[in-house]
Write a protein that holds these residues in place. Structure first.
Motif, PDB file in Angstrom:
ATOM      1  N   GLN A   1       0.835  -1.316   0.058  1.00 61.57           N
ATOM      2  CA  GLN A   1       0.115   0.094   0.002  1.00 61.57           C
ATOM      3  C   GLN A   1       0.928   1.089   0.026  1.00 61.57           C
TER       4      GLN A   1
ATOM      5  N   VAL B   1       2.211   1.909  -3.493  1.00 66.17           N
ATOM      6  CA  VAL B   1       1.136   2.374  -4.326  1.00 66.17           C
ATOM      7  C   VAL B   1       0.916   3.887  -4.155  1.00 66.17           C
TER       8      VAL B   1
ATOM      9  N   ILE C   1       0.125   2.038 -12.741  1.00 67.94           N
ATOM     10  CA  ILE C   1       0.630   1.622 -11.326  1.00 67.94           C
ATOM     11  C   ILE C   1       1.197   0.273 -11.130  1.00 67.94           C
ATOM     12  N   ARG C   2       0.772  -0.798 -11.982  1.00 68.75           N
ATOM     13  CA  ARG C   2       1.267  -2.250 -12.267  1.00 68.75           C
ATOM     14  C   ARG C   2       2.896  -2.148 -12.790  1.00 68.75           C
TER      15      ARG C   2
ATOM     16  N   SER D   1       5.072  -0.174  -9.944  1.00 71.82           N
ATOM     17  CA  SER D   1       5.291  -0.652  -8.762  1.00 71.82           C
ATOM     18  C   SER D   1       5.900  -2.135  -8.919  1.00 71.82           C
TER      19      SER D   1
ATOM     20  N   LEU E   1      -1.699  -6.921  -6.572  1.00 67.13           N
ATOM     21  CA  LEU E   1      -2.049  -5.446  -6.689  1.00 67.13           C
ATOM     22  C   LEU E   1      -3.359  -5.387  -7.039  1.00 67.13           C
TER      23      LEU E   1
ATOM     24  N   THR F   1      -4.593  -4.745  -3.252  1.00 72.28           N
ATOM     25  CA  THR F   1      -3.950  -3.664  -2.762  1.00 72.28           C
ATOM     26  C   THR F   1      -4.904  -2.405  -3.229  1.00 72.28           C
ATOM     27  N   LEU F   2      -4.906  -1.994  -4.233  1.00 70.12           N
ATOM     28  CA  LEU F   2      -5.817  -1.171  -4.866  1.00 70.12           C
ATOM     29  C   LEU F   2      -7.259  -1.122  -4.227  1.00 70.12           C
TER      30      LEU F   2
END
Length: 819
Positions: A652, A655, A673-674, A677, A684, A687-688
């Motif tokens: 987290q 991100v 984001i992928r 990170s 992921l 997490t999102l």
């Protein structure tokens, strides 16, 4: 030399008294001797001379004495005043006995008493057909009372006869009875008891007895004559003789009392003592009484069992038994107690054990009726096989309720709590209702072992998770003592689990998260739980768990050493990031998959500094970073609520930090984001989802929805407004997935395979040759977890392939060990 016989002594004294001076006054010899000395005369010598002839009794002495005593006997029996004083009568009896006339006096006294007793008994025959047996008892009680009073009075008058002539004639046992009965007693019951002891000396009216026993024998003979005159069998329970009617009256009184009426217990007691004193209690009352009791309670028990409630019936049985006990204490003989209680138990309890257990036990268990179950246990223990049936019912009830809990897959969340409640109730019933009987405690243990393991690994897993919830402080209101009590209760369930290796795997995984993520509510409680497991399963079971605590302690020392490395720690401080690292021994901790992530440059640099420091201190070791277990505290500033601290996981944090470098619109797509990170796709998305769709929404997702899809875009939530300064963002990654559970179970299965292999080799090395069935039986007895024969067969085949075993050439069902 005066005669010294009893007969001559009285006459000699009278003759000697007549000798003296002429006026008939006896000379005072002492005064004459003194006077002689004073006058100087010679002392006179006293000479005692024998009678010239033997003294004789008057010719009518015996008849005259009996005339006086007979009048007194008649007056006593007829309840008239006695003309002579009792002292005069007693002295006359003494004179008669001293002159050896006791035998004739005894015979005359017996004949007189016999006549009066027969007259008294005859008064009871007047209203044979019409008189109510209960009313008849009043007359029997009066007659018996008059007889006892008269006999006691006559015994007092003839006490010297009772002590001398009767004692010498009756011999050893009769003398003892006569002497005992001569003791002055005024109460009839005591006299009855004394008579009963002495009456065994003779069974014949003609033999010499103590006067009290003589009176009883005469009364008994008169009753026997009445029975013979009516042609009734003396043992008949419903005869028309005096005893038969009296017995029916007594039984009617007892039945009325059992029906709730008040009766004269004193009268019943006097009459049952009369039966006992007369020696007819067993034949003419006790047998009929027990038969009537048996019939009464058989009818009552059948009626109640047909229409009554079990709880009320048990209370009624308890009351009836208490009543019969008091009845024995109040007016029945002590020897009747055992037979009477056994009769009530047989008719009220033993005949209805099946109905009591089948119709009442389950309802009482459902309501945890401790009092009713205690009463049921107390009653069933009185009859043969009663407790065995109760144990069977108890075990069946516990198993049925336990299976319902374990088999309810839709309520796995509440399984452990429900099992703990069932265990509490079962233990409460066993302790408080069944008196802590070890047999019932064993039933609880066997029942729980039978249903707890019905779903193999699932209960063990859920028990481990229940402990995890407790140790993470879910019960915030619990005191330390309450937490310890909760852990003790869970350990009681843990003892019944066969797959303790499954529990160990899940407990170790949860303990790791508590230690690494700081989720444990109390370090003392954690160590207390380890001590319980160690005491229950041995030190080998907790070696790895204790090693995890040791690693946490060593990590503190490592961090102190790192902070003391001024050169490297100065770079950490310059980065403005605080770093804390837990160094874990791979063999102690659960196996975690390595998850790649692209850390921000600041974090990556800090990891490098720590790696260089640690490897410089401990050469030859290798560090593997477990990014999935990392957690961070971020300081963030929001438009509406200002600066806040966010407690997040490492993923987290990675991100969230990406949005510091977002474009002018502040948006990042899922793909961006992928790529930035480096977090695996599935991780992921979780997490999102936790950042944008959870309770605390740090990010805003477009389009809105619960799931994260490709093409979704995310931005900082400018409407974020939390009152607390430090905000915890729930991390979905901390929640176990089905895949993680499956992986844990798979690791347990692999460990079990090694244990099965070792057990097979150990057995075959000892036995050398063994059939398949015997080997399977040995394995099932040795392994400490539930195993299926098919799994055991696969391990045997594996060992054959690896040439630890071979099949016998003549019989394929027999295995040989290969050295």
């Amino acid at each position: 030399d005066a005669p010294r016989t009893g007969q001559g002594r009285s006459g000699a004294m009278e003759d000697w008294a007549r000798r003296g001076d002429g006026n008939g006054v006896v000379a005072n010899l002492a005064r004459r001797v003194t006077a002689a000395k004073q006058t100087g005369g010679a002392a006179r010598k006293l000479t005692i001379k024998p009678f010239k002839e033997r003294p004789k009794l008057p010719a009518d002495f015996e008849e005259d004495s009996w005339r006086m005593l007979s009048n007194a006997v008649d007056a006593v029996h007829q309840k008239r005043p006695v003309s002579e004083s009792f002292e005069t009568l007693y002295r006359r009896v003494e004179d008669v006995c001293l002159h050896k006339l006791g035998a004739g006096l005894y015979a005359r006294l017996r004949a007189s008493c016999e006549s009066h007793v027969r007259e008294r008994v005859a008064t009871l025959r007047g209203k044979d057909g019409a008189e109510d047996p209960v009313a008849f008892l009043n007359r029997v009680d009066d007659v018996w009372g008059d007889h006892c009073d008269a006999t006691l009075t006559i015994r007092s008058v003839f006490l010297y006869l009772d002590r001398t002539h009767v004692a010498h004639q009756a011999g050893g046992e009769g003398a003892s009875g006569a002497n005992t009965s001569a003791v002055g007693t005024s109460s009839r019951p005591e006299g009855a008891r004394v008579a009963d002891r002495s009456s065994s000396s003779s069974s014949s009216v003609e033999s010499v007895r103590s006067l009290w026993d003589m009176g009883l024998a005469l009364f008994r003979a008169s009753l026997a004559d009445d029975t013979a005159r009516r042609g009734t069998d003396g043992a008949a329970p419903h005869g028309d003789d005096v005893l038969g009617k009296a017995t029916r009256g007594l039984l009617a009184l007892v039945e009325r009392e059992r029906g709730g009426e008040a009766v004269d217990r004193g009268k019943v007691k006097r009459l049952t003592r009369a039966y006992r004193a007369l020696g007819v209690y067993s034949d003419r009352f006790e047998k009929q009484f027990l038969d009537a009791t048996r019939a009464f309670y058989r009818a009552e028990g059948t009626s109640f069992a047909r229409n009554g409630d079990v709880g009320e019936y048990l209370a009624h049985c308890e009351t009836r038994l208490d009543e019969e006990q008091r009845r024995c204490d109040d007016y029945l003989e002590s020897g009747t107690r055992r037979a009477l209680v056994a009769c009530v138990e047989k008719e009220l309890v033993d005949r209805h054990v099946g109905w009591i257990v089948d119709n009442g036990f389950d309802a009482m268990m459902d309501s945890t009726d401790v009092t009713g179950l205690r009463r049921m246990h107390a009653l069933l223990r009185r009859v043969d096989g009663g407790l065995a049936k109760l144990r069977v019912a108890f075990g069946a009830a516990v198993r049925a309720r336990g299976l319902a809990v374990v088999k309810d897959e839709d309520n796995d969340v509440g399984m452990v709590a429900n099992m703990l409640e069932l265990k509490r109730r079962a233990d409460e019933v066993a302790e408080e209702s069944f008196g802590g009987d070890e047999a019932f405690n064993a039933v609880v243990k066997e029942s729980f072992e039978s249903f707890v393991n019905q779903r193999q690994n699932r209960p063990a897993e859920l028990i481990a998770k229940h402990i995890d919830v407790k140790l993470r402080g879910a019960g915030k209101g619990e005191t330390e003592d309450e937490l310890e009590h909760s852990l003790d209760r869970v350990m009681a369930l843990f003892r019944h689990i066969q797959g303790k290796d499954v529990f160990e795997a899940f407990y170790k995984k949860d303990l790791a998260k508590r230690l690494l993520l700081g989720k444990s509510a109390s370090n003392d409680a954690e160590k207390s739980m380890i001590s319980r497991l160690k005491a229950e399963c041995g030190s080998q079971f907790t070696t790895k768990l204790e090693g995890m605590f040791k690693d946490v302690d060593i990590s503190r020392d490592v961090m102190r050493s790192f902070r003391s490395d001024s050169e490297r720690f100065a770079k950490v401080e310059a980065a403005g990031v605080e770093l804390y690292v837990n160094v874990l021994t791979a063999g102690y901790w659960p196996t975690y998959p390595t998850v790649e992530v692209s850390l921000p440059p600041e974090m990556d640099a800090l990891q490098g500094l720590f790696r260089d420091h640690y490897l410089g201190k401990h050469g030859g070791r290798r560090l593997v970073w477990q990014n999935s277990l990392g957690h961070c505290v971020l300081r963030a500033e929001f438009p509406k609520c200002g600066v806040k601290e966010l407690a997040v996981s490492l993923f987290q944090a990675v991100v969230c930090l990406l949005f510091n470098g977002a474009g002018p619109d502040g948006r990042l797509t899922f793909e961006e984001i992928r790529a930035a990170s480096g977090i695996e796709d599935k991780e992921l998305r979780r997490t999102l989802q936790s950042l944008a769709c959870g309770k605390v929404r740090v990010l805003v997702k477009e389009p809105k929805g619960r799931d994260v899809e490709d093409g979704d875009s995310f931005s900082i939530n400018e409407q974020f407004n939390e009152r607390l300064y430090r905000v915890k963002v729930n991390s979905i990654q901390l929640k176990e997935t089905k895949e993680e559970n499956a992986a844990t179970n798979e690791r347990v299965f692999q460990d079990r395979q090694y244990q099965i292999d070792a057990a097979i080799v150990r057995i075959m090395k000892t036995r050398k040759t063994l059939s398949h069935q015997l080997l399977i039986a040995e394995l099932l007895a040795q392994v400490k977890f539930p195993a299926r024969p098919t799994d055991l067969k696969k391990r045997i085949e594996s060992l054959i392939d690896r040439e630890y075993l071979e099949r016998d050439r003549t019989n394929a069902q027999v295995y040989n060990y290969l050295a």
